[in-house]
Design an enzyme around this catalytic site. Structure first.
Site, PDB file in Angstrom:
ATOM      1  N   HIS A 437       0.714  -1.113   0.134  1.00  0.00           N
ATOM      2  CA  HIS A 437       0.025   0.000   0.251  1.00  0.00           C
ATOM      3  C   HIS A 437       0.957   1.279   0.072  1.00  0.00           C
ATOM      4  O   HIS A 437       0.659   2.262  -0.709  1.00  0.00           O
ATOM      5  CB  HIS A 437      -0.859   0.006   1.226  1.00  0.00           C
ATOM      6  CG  HIS A 437      -1.989  -1.111   1.040  1.00  0.00           C
ATOM      7  ND1 HIS A 437      -2.867  -1.146   0.263  1.00  0.00           N
ATOM      8  CD2 HIS A 437      -2.378  -1.894   2.199  1.00  0.00           C
ATOM      9  CE1 HIS A 437      -3.792  -1.934   0.323  1.00  0.00           C
ATOM     10  NE2 HIS A 437      -3.532  -2.640   1.598  1.00  0.00           N
ATOM     11  N   CYS A 804      11.449  31.769 -29.522  1.00  0.00           N
ATOM     12  CA  CYS A 804      12.217  31.608 -28.352  1.00  0.00           C
ATOM     13  C   CYS A 804      11.202  31.412 -27.254  1.00  0.00           C
ATOM     14  O   CYS A 804      11.757  31.682 -26.035  1.00  0.00           O
ATOM     15  CB  CYS A 804      13.183  32.788 -28.348  1.00  0.00           C
ATOM     16  SG  CYS A 804      12.518  34.353 -27.992  1.00  0.00           S
TER      17      CYS A 804
END
Lengths: 867, 204
Positions: A437, A804
């Site tokens: 778990h 850019c």
């Protein structure tokens, strides 16, 4: 149709012995994936399983007992054994029925592995282990037939399972249950069992559960099935067994046949997770190496084969292509295929995905050999983390609250430790496996984790952790690598690994194929060096404002807030000197490549004091109040600020030109300078700045005695600049699209606000499929860019155009840039390898479709029904 | 700890908090009373049980050794543990592909297979839940919560299988498992060892 004689032609009943389908002109439409897999295996010239395919058109009829009997008889002929008889080694011959569809599909009925037990009685002659395994397999088969063919309620079958744990004792109540609740008694005759099993499979395939699975995979609701009937031998003889072999090592990706096998028979339909290594099977690796290499070459994918072995030798009974190999396997495979002359370099580039590159270059602990391993466990959740040790959930929460990075180390975790797990950046437990778990929770939270570090002891009283000779205390720093399961003493550097030789080869081929250049956004020498090492062809964006942070901040503040000319001049001179130093490092790293330097663009609130109280003096405080902006992103920034402080950009370029003189005259490098003016929306803004910059260039040139070549260009960040790109192109040598701002201004979005508060809703309502700041919006922002590209090239056909923004590193945006005809993309250094590959994909396409490497769809395509 | 007397609502609130591990949101009057009694800790927006609160719940839920229903519950628990392993393996496969790479949920075929197998697990646990509830009526809510998680998963939100921060199928299952362990009075280590043995025996 009447049953056929055992010697009659197989066409009469449409039964296709494994390996005889292709020669009869059949394909995946009738044989389905498993039929085609067996055709492929048979094509290798090695023995395959003894059995046949009931092709799609004949499946419905197969639920009639006479047809089932005919098929059973044919299987007996093929195998040379009768069902229910005993082999020389004491094994019991039974039948296995499986199903497949024309394409890879989840939600198929499970294999029914133990058909043909008369009256459901397990014969006495078998050994204990075989009887036990046969019993489990028989129950699964019988319960499936009862539920789906006879309509016995699943709740009743579940109760039977619970009330009669002993399988032998369960047989009689099961028989009674079928008589009472089923549409007919459980069949006792073998052929009736086979017919009922086929009926059960078809019923299940038509159930809501299977329909849901098809929907989830976008498969047709009426996708048909073929069935496959073959013999199995239930045995526990030492000389008999089954296993699987995979062609590649999953960790290295290299061709290295490996797998598992076990003695006994294949009782289940799933591949076993435990067993003996393939290397322990006499001649196992040698026998299968050639098979796996041949299959990889034919199918162009990494493969797994299932096999059975007995006194007669090896038989291949199953084949799986890895539809979605991990990055290491994918890159190594394509390079091997090119080396073997099977694939072309273009195929190789197409087959590697951008996500593979990201996976391969994911930051991980940098191991130098000097690090000290602390303890090892199971690799439970990938990723690396560094932090201080907390040994209770509460102390983890406390440490995290004080701003520390925390690693939670416990014997085991319970749901009560959730707060500590959330507070921690990584988790390590002594107990529990990689499917505990705790591991599920750690992975769900994205926290790196190691479980089952069994050599570790925690002493809560003494607050110590002991592993072998190492004793650490709670609060000490450790590093964990959740991908390898190793924890180290102290802090390890976490950075992207060097590209593997395979990845380097693929990226090299991508470079040969792409048209667009790939540059980096880098603001200093270190980033530029990283970018060049990653294959950047230059710097597409150096953001000078990033150089103004830290101890440079007062200089730029004095320029903007100065109250008299002398003070501004002094500050500008200091700024030019400081910039000269910054640029020197950058230009050396760039070498002889191009470098685009964007002059100051940041909105003022990013570098001015947050309030008048923080000003250096009363004059500054007054100016600060005067310059307060309601919306700094749309305020006095970029070229606007430069026009109000005309010494600012000249000081910056003076620093740049002087730095160029320094590095060129010292012989270190010869960079190609590109000066970029930001946030232009009026073409004359650009013109005015160009005049100032040219003057500085001439001044520095005459002082230094060197001609300093440079280009000058601008950004397109505002819609107005995009609309007037032809006017900008009259003067600009290049234009770079700043798509972060262009997206904000095209949509009218404030990025931070929209991403934080609105985007989730828009995505969930289907108004958007992705953030337009992550993936370029082709229809809106892209349309503006397209207009600007056409306008600019109409005036200056050879103008250099690039991007850019962050989009420069996003594969889908790079594809749009290719369509727009941009010359280059520029992205962050870490995205350079992705951009190199994506730019190649944008040019030559990629094979991202998961199903594209499947056997069945390929055959279907040839048959003209692939679409 | 047995001398602490809690009102019924406070007791239930404490049990819920211990099983869930934490709670967020506004502090209720009951939670404030528990905090005042030193049974829970309120840290900013988070509430968590103190060791004393956890001990209190462990003692309060644990079935006495001689309880008549104990044997039945243990028998069902023995059937539960192999299914529990199967569920954890399934959640692991949902998160990590067999080759160790993270499942990015781009392979519909792979995900559909896991969702399909979840039905087998849900079918297996259904009769067990029914039996647990016959002896422990307070466990009746788990069936409904598991079904809710399945429905949300099938609505297309992948997080409802294994995400730890919502009542996903795994989260509800983990709470169920935790409540069973507390009821039986078994340590995590004992539970793990028993599961390992039962899985080996079942030939899975």
């Amino acid at each position: 149709m009447s049953p056929v004689s055992r010697t009659g032609p197989i066409d009469d009943v449409g039964l296709v012995p494994f390996g005889s389908g292709l020669q009869r002109g059949l394909d995946a439409r009738s044989l389905c994936t498993r039929g085609i897999e067996l055709e492929t295996l048979a094509g290798l010239g090695l023995p395959v399983g003894s059995g046949l395919t009931i092709p799609v058109p004949n499946v419905q009829g197969f639920t009639a007992p006479d047809r089932a009997k005919a098929a059973m008889n044919l299987v007996e002929d093929i195998a040379g054994r009768e069902i229910g008889t005993t082999t020389e080694t004491g094994g019991l011959v039974l039948l296995r029925l499986s199903a497949s569809a024309p394409v890879a599909a989840a939600g198929l009925p499970p294999d029914l592995t133990c058909l043909g037990l008369k009256r459901s009685v397990i014969p006495e002659g078998l050994g204990t282990k075989a009887r036990g395994e046969l019993g489990v397999a028989w129950w699964k088969t019988a319960a499936f037939i009862a539920e789906h063919a006879l309509g016995v309620p699943i709740e009743d079958l579940g109760s039977l399972d619970f009330d009669y744990p002993d399988l032998v004792e369960r047989v009689e109540p099961f028989r009674r249950l079928c008589e009472e609740k089923g549409s007919s008694p459980f069949p006792t005759k073998r052929s009736d069992q086979v017919a009922a099993a086929a009926q059960a499979m078809l019923t299940r395939w038509n159930s809501p559960r299977a329909a849901r699975a098809r929907r989830k995979q976008n498969l047709p609701a009426d996708l048909p099935l073929a069935l496959h009937l073959e013999t199995i031998v239930v045995t526990e003889h030492d000389a008999e067994g089954h296993g699987f072999a995979m062609s590649r090592d999953m960790d290295s990706g290299q061709f290295a046949p490996n797998g598992l096998f076990r003695h006994g028979f294949r009782a289940g339909s799933e591949r076993q997770q435990s067993g003996l290594p393939l290397s322990s099977l006499p001649n196992g690796v040698e026998m299968l190496t050639g098979v796996l290499a041949e299959l990889e070459g034919r199918l162009r994918s990494s493969v797994i084969v299932d096999f059975e072995f007995g006194p007669e030798g090896l038989a291949l009974v199953g084949l799986e292509q890895m539809r979605k190999p991990n990055a290491r396997v994918a890159t190594s495979l394509v390079v091997d295929l090119v080396t073997r002359g099977i694939s072309s370099e273009i195929d190789a580039v197409r087959a590697v995905e951008s996500t593979h590159v990201l996976e391969l270059l994911h930051p991980q602990p940098k191991l130098t050999g000097a690090e000290v391993p602390f303890v090892s466990g199971l690799a439970a959740s990938p990723g690396a983390a560094v932090g201080r040790i907390a040994i209770t959930s509460e102390s983890a929460v406390d440490l995290a609250e004080s701003g520390e990075s925390v690693l939670l180390v416990m014997s085991e975790t319970t749901p009560g430790d959730l707060p500590g797990m959330m507070a921690a950046t990584g988790i390590m437990t002594i107990n529990g496996g990689s499917a505990s778990h705790a591991a599920v929770v750690a992975r769900g939270m994205g926290r790196p984790a190691i479980c089952g570090a069994g050599d570790l002891r925690i002493d809560h009283e003494a607050q110590t952790l002991t592993a072998g000779a190492h004793v650490l205390r709670a609060g000490d720093v450790i590093s964990i690598d959740g991908a390898t399961g190793v924890a180290y003493v102290g802090e390890l550097m976490i950075e992207p690994p060097a590209p593997s030789p395979s990845l380097t080869a693929v990226l090299g081929w991508a470079d040969d194929l792409r048209r667009m250049g790939v540059r980096a956004n880098a603001d200093n020498g270190a980033d530029a060096t990283t970018a060049m090492d990653s294959g950047a062809e230059g710097i597409g964006l150096c953001r000078t404002e990033h150089q103004f942070m830290g101890d440079r901040l007062p200089l730029v503040r004095r320029v903007i807030l100065s109250h008299d000319f002398d003070a501004e001049e002094a500050a500008l001179a200091a700024l030019a000197d400081a910039q000269r130093e910054d640029f020197r490092d950058l230009l050396r790293a760039v070498g002889d490549r191009p470098v685009t330097v964007r002059l100051l663009d940041a909105p003022m609130h990013e570098f001015l004091p947050a309030s008048a109280d923080l000003a250096e003096d009363a004059n500054q405080a007054r100016m600060l109040e005067h310059m307060h902006e309601e919306n700094p992103m749309l305020g006095v920034r970029g070229v606007r600020l430069a026009l109000m402080h005309e010494g600012l950009y000249p000081a910056q370029v003076e620093g740049l030109f002087n730095a160029w003189v320094d590095v060129v005259s010292s012989g270190d490098a010869h960079p190609e300078l590109e000066v970029m003016i930001p946030l232009v929306s009026i073409p004359d803004e650009l013109l005015m700045m160009m005049r100032l910059i040219r003057r500085v260039n001439q001044e520095v040139s005459s002082r230094s005695g060197m001609v300093i070549p440079f280009k000058i260009g601008t950004m397109v960040e505002t819609p107005r600049a995009a609309l007037l790109a032809d006017q900008l192109a009259q003067w600009a040598d290049f234009i770079s699209f700043g798509t972060n701002d262009l997206t904000q201004l095209t949509y009218g979005f404030s990025r931070d606000d929209v991403e934080r508060r609105m985007l989730g809703t828009y995505l969930s309502k289907g108004l958007m499929t992705a953030s337009p700041f992550a993936e370029l919006d082709e229809s809106g922002v892209g349309a503006l860019m397209s207009y600007a590209v056409d306008k600019a090239r109409s005036v200056r056909p050879d103008i250099k155009l690039g991007i850019c923004g962050e989009h420069g590193g996003d594969p889908s945006s790079i594809e749009i840039c290719e369509r727009l005809g941009l010359d280059y993309v520029s992205c962050s250094p870490s995205r350079i390898p992705v951009a190199r590959l994506a730019a190649a994909h944008a040019r030559v396409g990629s094979l991202i479709s998961v199903n594209s490497v499947n056997v069945a769809p390929v055959v279907m395509e040839k048959s003209g029904i692939g679409s | 700890m047995s001398d602490v007397v809690l009102a019924e609502g406070e007791h239930d609130a404490l049990v819920t908090l211990v099983i869930r591990g934490m709670a967020r949101g506004e502090v209720s009057a009951q939670q404030q009373a528990l905090a005042d009694a030193g049974l829970i800790l309120i840290k900013g927006p988070i509430m968590m049980p103190t060791p004393a609160g956890t001990a209190f719940v462990s003692e309060s839920l644990r079935l006495p050794d001689q309880a008549p229903e104990r044997e039945r519950i243990m028998a069902t628990f023995h059937r539960f543990l192999p299914v529990n392993r199967a569920l954890r393996d399934l959640c692991t496969a949902w998160q990590v592909r067999p080759d160790g790479s993270v499942n990015d949920h781009s392979d519909e075929n792979y995900d559909a297979d896991i969702r399909d197998r979840l039905d087998d697990i849900d079918d297996s646990v259904a009769p067990l839940l029914k039996r647990f509830t016959e002896d422990l009526p307070r466990m009746a809510g788990y069936r409904e919560k598991l079904t809710e998680a399945l429905a949300k998963l099938d609505d297309g939100d992948d997080t409802w299988l294994a995400s730890p921060l919502i009542d996903s199928y795994h989260t509800v299952w983990m709470h169920l498992h935790q409540e069973l362990i507390l009821t039986i009075g078994m340590s995590r280590k004992e539970d793990e060892e028993l599961e390992e043995r039962l899985v080996a025996e079942s030939g899975a």
